[in-house]
Each structure stands twice: as C-alpha cells, then as structure tokens.
Design a protein around this motif. Sequence first.
Motif, PDB file in Angstrom:
ATOM      1  N   LEU A 276       0.835  -1.198   0.000  1.00 19.08           N
ATOM      2  CA  LEU A 276       0.000   0.000   0.000  1.00 19.08           C
ATOM      3  C   LEU A 276       0.869   1.246   0.000  1.00 19.08           C
ATOM      4  O   LEU A 276       1.780   1.381   0.815  1.00 19.08           O
ATOM      5  N   LEU A 277       0.587   2.158  -0.907  1.00 17.77           N
ATOM      6  CA  LEU A 277       1.241   3.461  -0.882  1.00 17.77           C
ATOM      7  C   LEU A 277       0.524   4.390   0.082  1.00 17.77           C
ATOM      8  O   LEU A 277       1.163   5.195   0.767  1.00 17.77           O
ATOM      9  N   ARG A 278      -0.823   4.271   0.145  1.00 14.72           N
ATOM     10  CA  ARG A 278      -1.643   5.155   0.975  1.00 14.72           C
ATOM     11  C   ARG A 278      -2.673   4.321   1.734  1.00 14.72           C
ATOM     12  O   ARG A 278      -3.130   3.287   1.236  1.00 14.72           O
ATOM     13  N   PRO A 279      -3.113   4.762   2.911  1.00 14.41           N
ATOM     14  CA  PRO A 279      -4.103   3.991   3.673  1.00 14.41           C
ATOM     15  C   PRO A 279      -5.392   3.744   2.917  1.00 14.41           C
ATOM     16  O   PRO A 279      -5.977   2.662   3.011  1.00 14.41           O
ATOM     17  N   ALA A 280      -5.862   4.737   2.160  1.00 17.05           N
ATOM     18  CA  ALA A 280      -7.147   4.601   1.470  1.00 17.05           C
ATOM     19  C   ALA A 280      -7.128   3.529   0.393  1.00 17.05           C
ATOM     20  O   ALA A 280      -8.188   3.111  -0.086  1.00 17.05           O
ATOM     21  N   GLU A 281      -5.947   3.045  -0.001  1.00 15.50           N
ATOM     22  CA  GLU A 281      -5.886   1.990  -1.008  1.00 15.50           C
ATOM     23  C   GLU A 281      -6.459   0.678  -0.492  1.00 15.50           C
ATOM     24  O   GLU A 281      -6.632  -0.270  -1.261  1.00 15.50           O
ATOM     25  N   VAL A 282      -6.794   0.611   0.790  1.00 13.19           N
ATOM     26  CA  VAL A 282      -7.577  -0.514   1.307  1.00 13.19           C
ATOM     27  C   VAL A 282      -8.870  -0.660   0.501  1.00 13.19           C
ATOM     28  O   VAL A 282      -9.346  -1.776   0.256  1.00 13.19           O
ATOM     29  N   LEU A 283      -9.442   0.463   0.036  1.00 15.37           N
ATOM     30  CA  LEU A 283     -10.678   0.412  -0.731  1.00 15.37           C
ATOM     31  C   LEU A 283     -10.492  -0.232  -2.098  1.00 15.37           C
ATOM     32  O   LEU A 283     -11.483  -0.602  -2.745  1.00 15.37           O
ATOM     33  N   GLU A 284      -9.260  -0.367  -2.559  1.00 17.10           N
ATOM     34  CA  GLU A 284      -9.050  -1.016  -3.853  1.00 17.10           C
ATOM     35  C   GLU A 284      -9.305  -2.524  -3.781  1.00 17.10           C
ATOM     36  O   GLU A 284      -9.256  -3.202  -4.811  1.00 17.10           O
ATOM     37  N   THR A 285      -9.566  -3.051  -2.603  1.00 16.97           N
ATOM     38  CA  THR A 285     -10.042  -4.435  -2.514  1.00 16.97           C
ATOM     39  C   THR A 285     -11.481  -4.553  -2.994  1.00 16.97           C
ATOM     40  O   THR A 285     -11.946  -5.660  -3.249  1.00 16.97           O
ATOM     41  N   VAL A 286     -12.195  -3.439  -3.121  1.00 15.57           N
ATOM     42  CA  VAL A 286     -13.509  -3.439  -3.775  1.00 15.57           C
ATOM     43  C   VAL A 286     -13.264  -3.575  -5.272  1.00 15.57           C
ATOM     44  O   VAL A 286     -12.618  -2.707  -5.865  1.00 15.57           O
ATOM     45  N   PRO A 287     -13.722  -4.640  -5.916  1.00 15.79           N
ATOM     46  CA  PRO A 287     -13.422  -4.838  -7.333  1.00 15.79           C
ATOM     47  C   PRO A 287     -13.827  -3.637  -8.179  1.00 15.79           C
ATOM     48  O   PRO A 287     -14.961  -3.156  -8.114  1.00 15.79           O
ATOM     49  N   GLY A 288     -12.879  -3.124  -8.973  1.00 14.95           N
ATOM     50  CA  GLY A 288     -13.133  -1.991  -9.852  1.00 14.95           C
ATOM     51  C   GLY A 288     -12.834  -0.638  -9.257  1.00 14.95           C
ATOM     52  O   GLY A 288     -12.788   0.365  -9.985  1.00 14.95           O
ATOM     53  N   MET A 289     -12.593  -0.541  -7.950  1.00 14.14           N
ATOM     54  CA  MET A 289     -12.312   0.740  -7.309  1.00 14.14           C
ATOM     55  C   MET A 289     -10.868   1.161  -7.584  1.00 14.14           C
ATOM     56  O   MET A 289      -9.942   0.356  -7.499  1.00 14.14           O
ATOM     57  N   ILE A 290     -10.681   2.448  -7.919  1.00 15.67           N
ATOM     58  CA  ILE A 290      -9.362   3.032  -8.138  1.00 15.67           C
ATOM     59  C   ILE A 290      -9.183   4.187  -7.155  1.00 15.67           C
ATOM     60  O   ILE A 290     -10.067   5.027  -7.002  1.00 15.67           O
ATOM     61  N   VAL A 291      -8.030   4.226  -6.487  1.00 13.63           N
ATOM     62  CA  VAL A 291      -7.707   5.279  -5.519  1.00 13.63           C
ATOM     63  C   VAL A 291      -6.444   5.986  -5.987  1.00 13.63           C
ATOM     64  O   VAL A 291      -5.410   5.347  -6.183  1.00 13.63           O
ATOM     65  N   THR A 292      -6.520   7.305  -6.193  1.00 14.35           N
ATOM     66  CA  THR A 292      -5.365   8.091  -6.626  1.00 14.35           C
ATOM     67  C   THR A 292      -5.240   9.329  -5.743  1.00 14.35           C
ATOM     68  O   THR A 292      -5.974   9.505  -4.777  1.00 14.35           O
ATOM     69  N   GLN A 293      -4.319  10.222  -6.139  1.00 13.36           N
ATOM     70  CA  GLN A 293      -4.116  11.463  -5.393  1.00 13.36           C
ATOM     71  C   GLN A 293      -3.637  12.540  -6.364  1.00 13.36           C
ATOM     72  O   GLN A 293      -2.838  12.263  -7.255  1.00 13.36           O
ATOM     73  N   HIS A 294      -4.151  13.760  -6.211  1.00 12.24           N
ATOM     74  CA  HIS A 294      -3.678  14.863  -7.047  1.00 12.24           C
ATOM     75  C   HIS A 294      -3.105  15.995  -6.194  1.00 12.24           C
ATOM     76  O   HIS A 294      -2.878  17.090  -6.688  1.00 12.24           O
ATOM     77  N   SER A 295      -2.842  15.693  -4.923  1.00 10.35           N
ATOM     78  CA  SER A 295      -2.346  16.713  -4.015  1.00 10.35           C
ATOM     79  C   SER A 295      -1.513  16.027  -2.942  1.00 10.35           C
ATOM     80  O   SER A 295      -0.952  14.962  -3.166  1.00 10.35           O
ATOM     81  N   GLY A 296      -1.435  16.621  -1.756  1.00  7.71           N
ATOM     82  CA  GLY A 296      -0.628  16.069  -0.685  1.00  7.71           C
ATOM     83  C   GLY A 296      -1.311  14.944   0.058  1.00  7.71           C
ATOM     84  O   GLY A 296      -2.521  14.733  -0.049  1.00  7.71           O
TER      85      GLY A 296
END
Length: 677
Positions: free
Chosen positions: A43-63
């Motif tokens: 995991l790069l970020r904590p919220a990437e836990v949600l990527e275990t939901v099939p099809g979910m993508i988590v990114t970041q455009h800031s800090g």
Amino acid sequence: MQAAGIPTLQEITVNSGSQDLTGIADSANEGTVTAKQLANRPLLRPAEVLETVPGMIVTQHSGDGKANQYFLRGFNLDHGSDFATQIMDMPVNMVSHAHGQGYMDLNFLIPELVGSMKYRKGVYAAEDGDFATTGSARIDYLRQLDKSFVDIGLGQHNYRRLLAAGGHQLNDLNLIGAIEVAGNDGPWEQAENLEKYNGVLRLTSGTAANGFSLTGMLYQADWTATEHVPERAIASGEIGRYGALSANDGGHTHRYSLAGDWAQTGANGASKASLYVVDYGLNLFSAPSGYISGSQGDQHEQADERTTWGGQASHSWFLGPNWKDTEITAGLQLRHDRISKVGLYTTENRRRTGTVREDRIDETAVAAFFAARTQWNHWLRTNLGLRRDQIRAQATALGGQYNMDNGGSVDAGQTSPKLGVVFGPFNLLGQTEFYANWGHGFHSNDARGATARTNPQDGSATEAVPLIVKAKGSELGMRAAPLPGWNSSLSVWQMELASELVFIGDEGITEPKGASQRHGVEWSNYITPADGWIIDADLAWSQARFKQANPDNGGRHVPNAIPLTASLGLSADHGGAWFGGLRLRYLGAYALEESGEQKSTPFWMANLKAGYRISPQLQLTLDVLNLFDKQANDIEYWGGSCTRSETLGGTCGGGIDGRLVHPLEPRTFRIGLRATF
C-alpha cells in the motif's frame, strides 16, 4: 438468514477457510474482505484498502493529508461524492464540506487494524442512504489483538513510520490500543513535510453479532502539497516533473471521535444499535489555477470546523419455516452536522487576504428503512426494501462581500424502493446463482448551493441546486464457483443520475451539471488454488454520457469517467519464512472534457511486497512501489490555468486551457521491521 435444508451460495469472503464464510449475497457485487487479504498487500496510501472493492481506483492529485481521488463504475467520485464509507458505524463522507460534497478522508485509517470490510455496489440495499450511489463500504477494526507488535518503517524521501499496537484480555473484555506516528517528504521538489499522528483505543466484548464495542480515535496531520500542474509547465522546463507551480500549498486537519455499538442475536431475531460523535477540522490551502489573478498566485484557503453526531438502531425478526424463513428488518438512522464555520478565503503564502464566503450550517438527516428477505423455495429468494430519507439544512451567511444575501432553510426528502431477486443455486459451473437488482438512491448537494441566490465571487444572480440528487440503477448478475477455491462474479449494470458533478479546473471545485446515464460490465474473480495462496483478478468496463450535449462543443462525455480498469493480485503466505504479494493495476484512457477529443494517457503499474520471518517474533518486509518506475500521471484534468512565466510575460489572459497533471510517484523502496510480543 439461511433457510433450513436449502443450499445457498455463500457471499464472496476473503478468509482462510470456508467455515468462516459469512452471509448470503443479495447481489453479484457484494462481499467481505478480511485482514488476511490485506496482510500482504503493498500500500502506498491507507485509502488503497478500498481497492479491494473490485473496480475501485484510488489516486491522489495533491498532498497526503488531503482526501484521495476515487473512481468506480464510470464515476469520477471526486473525494467521495458517490461512494459511502463508514468506519465503526461512523460516516466518513462529509456533507456541505469546504472542499467538496461527500469529502471522504481516509488518511486516519490504520490498515493493520482492519478486521473486516463489507462492501456493496449499486443502490439496492435499504440500509444505504446518502452518497451510496455507486456503493458503500463498512470497515470495522479488530475486536481482539492476539499479539502486541511494533512496526518500524523507513524508506526513500525521508519516509518514516512507527506503529505500536497492543492488546489485553480480561475475562470477556478485550482492550486494544495503537499509536501511529508517520512522516514523508515524497519525491517532490517542494518537500511534503508530512507529519501524521494517529491513536486508537478500543474496548470490546463478544462478537459483532453478540457483544459491544467502544472506540476512541484521534488523528491529526500537517503537510505541504504539490498540486496538479499544467503539463506545459513541465514540458517547457519551467518546473521539473515533480516540481510545484505554487509554494506552500497544503494544510492541516484533525479528526477526534468516539463510537459505540451493541448487538444481540437470538433464535428469533437480532438487534443492533450504535452511536458516534466526531470533532473535525480542516484548513486546506491550494492554487489549482496557478497565477490567473496575478504574480502573487491564486492560492485560497478552504476551512471547515464541525461536530458530527448520530447513530442508528435496527431489529430483525426471523419468522421461521411457516413464513418461508422470511427475515424482516426495520431500522432508524440519524445524523446531525453542526458546522460552526465553513469558509473560502483568498490567501498569499497561507495568510488570509480576503473572504469570499463564510457560513454556518446546521444539517440534519433522518432515515427509516425496511427490508424483507424471503426464501420462497430452494431456487428462489427475494429481497424487498424501502427507505425514506429526510434532510433539513439551515445555512447562515457570516462573511463575504457578495455572500450576505445567501442562506436560509431548505428541506428535502426521498422515498427509495429496492428490489432483488436471486435464482439458484444451480449445479451449473459448480454452484451458480443468478441475480436481478433494481433500486433508487441519491446523493445530497451542499446546503450552500441549495440556498444560493448570488455568486459569492462576483455577486451575479445564481440558481439554487436541489438538496437531493436522485439516482436509479439496475443490474443483472451471476456468481459461480466453477472449481473448488474459485469464486467468480459477472454483472451488467446501468445507472441514471439526475445531476452530474464535474471538476472545474480553473476554480478547483466540482459543480452540478446535467443529468447523466451510465452502463457497464464487471467481472471479478477470487481464487485460492492452494493453502496460503490468494489470487484476485478484476475487469470493469463502463460508458458515461450526459443526456444533453454540451452547448459549447456538442460533446456528451462525462469528464474523468474511466471507461476501463483492470487489476491482478497475487499473495502467498504458507506460514513459513517467506511471504509476499504482487499487484498490477491498469487505467484506460478517459475523456478530459465533454467532446472526448482530449483524453488521458492509459497506463499500468505494479507494486510488490516481500517479507521474511527471521524468527516467530521478528519479521522483515520490503515494499517496492511503482515496481517498474512507470512515468505516468496519477491523475489528469483539463482546465484553465496560468504559470508564473505566462503571467509575467502577459500571455495568459484569463487562463489557458490545457492538461493538468499530477505524476505518479517514482519507484520507491520501503523497508519494515515488525517485532511481536
């Protein structure tokens, strides 16, 4: 509920053994993720836990102190506007938030403490309300910690993390405590200077079905952000690939909460109740348009101070064989947000120079829901649901030259019927079930937009938006177990939304647009070919279009709606010395504006985790994030902006439309050492 003597196909659940599988699925796109799947996930970020939901993508455009950007089912969820998340029954999405409606900051999440996550997609569950347009996730922390541990993590770019967690058992009571301290500068030329402090204290008794828990959480973070920048600024050499257009963006935030839940299950029924209170604050500084207003830059501050409290209670009745083993559930939900101050201010180097708007908001949401699940015979069951939501908000203008005429009361409600039909299981491809689902849902709009009369930027007249945006969806699905250890689901879905949310680059906000429609196909697989091995593979395609064409360019594309995503994961842990996990993720090209002529660049990337147990009490891990050092963008937008040189050279005017990008972080190495006691 499971009818006596009737075979059922169990819900897709990530776990070590079939004896621990829980629940019966009401659609092809729901399941439960446990700690086992997360244990070896890089995991790069904590919220990437949600990527275990099939099809979910988590990114970041800031800090890394700001809420992530989320994508699912052809939706640019922005920071959470159409996906509802709860942690220990506390809603994470923020209504009438300073930065964006539904703002869902999961940076306080500690992945090592996650015990389970139950997810659903679509608008088919009576229990789900506001923001659950594409679906919902309910995250619960561990109720018991078998071994205390200390994790120490170090990595490139001054990354450091300390997590200490311990547990103690006294008769039927379990006490868990954890402290996390972390920091990171990132690869950015302007160091991120992230400082993060997190704490959890949790008292539990019994199980989630028969027991109670009391959880206190404290989180705060400070950071300096490198925002998305015009791609032309990098191409011209004005800034480097990891350079910042504006200095000293970023912010500080906190979240302090107390939550309690209780549940009791017997032969004839089940009851559960929960209460929570959250103290939250954010001061976010950003300049998404650069220097349109002049050489001092366009930095502004979005500030939010609030207390959120509420709870829910429900009871289920198990009616038994004489009533087709029907299970009836009725429940009530309450949420109140007392927002003492929410504001937008012009700033220079984080110093306020003016007030665009400042408001006070009281917003209350009440809901009642009803569901009836019936097993009519061995191959047919139905799930009927009905939900009524009522939202009332009072907005009071406190400041801003053109804002004082805004404000007032607004009240709106919606009745949302739900229907699900399940056929099977049949002896086809192993055990197979077929699903048909239909339902209504919604997301709420910002109370300030629902009570607006004038534009706070210039005083021009404006129209108020509806407080509730209606959604309607349906899908057909199939779930099968073709071979032992292999669960596969396939679904075809469609969704209509009364008003779309689109990112406006030159203002750094989202605003309501026209009605939209979407449809898509999803295929997800979870495979355990042998003990200690887990393989998951997902593929999702969708199409998102406005119902009416944009009058300026004739286009109907919904910007930033990703049409194709895919992921493949492999983890191995046989309990021996070596363990690890590998994940690959693909994002297809998506339209950046309504005509579809401007598109993002598709890319794939991989993350790797490798671990070695030095002894039963000591283990070493290595995470390699962006394993192949892909030179791609975490996010791309299309909008107006100016660089400093364009402003000084007099070539900018009112802003230059172009591609705004935030690059992927380069290949990054992180090592971790865990000692257990």
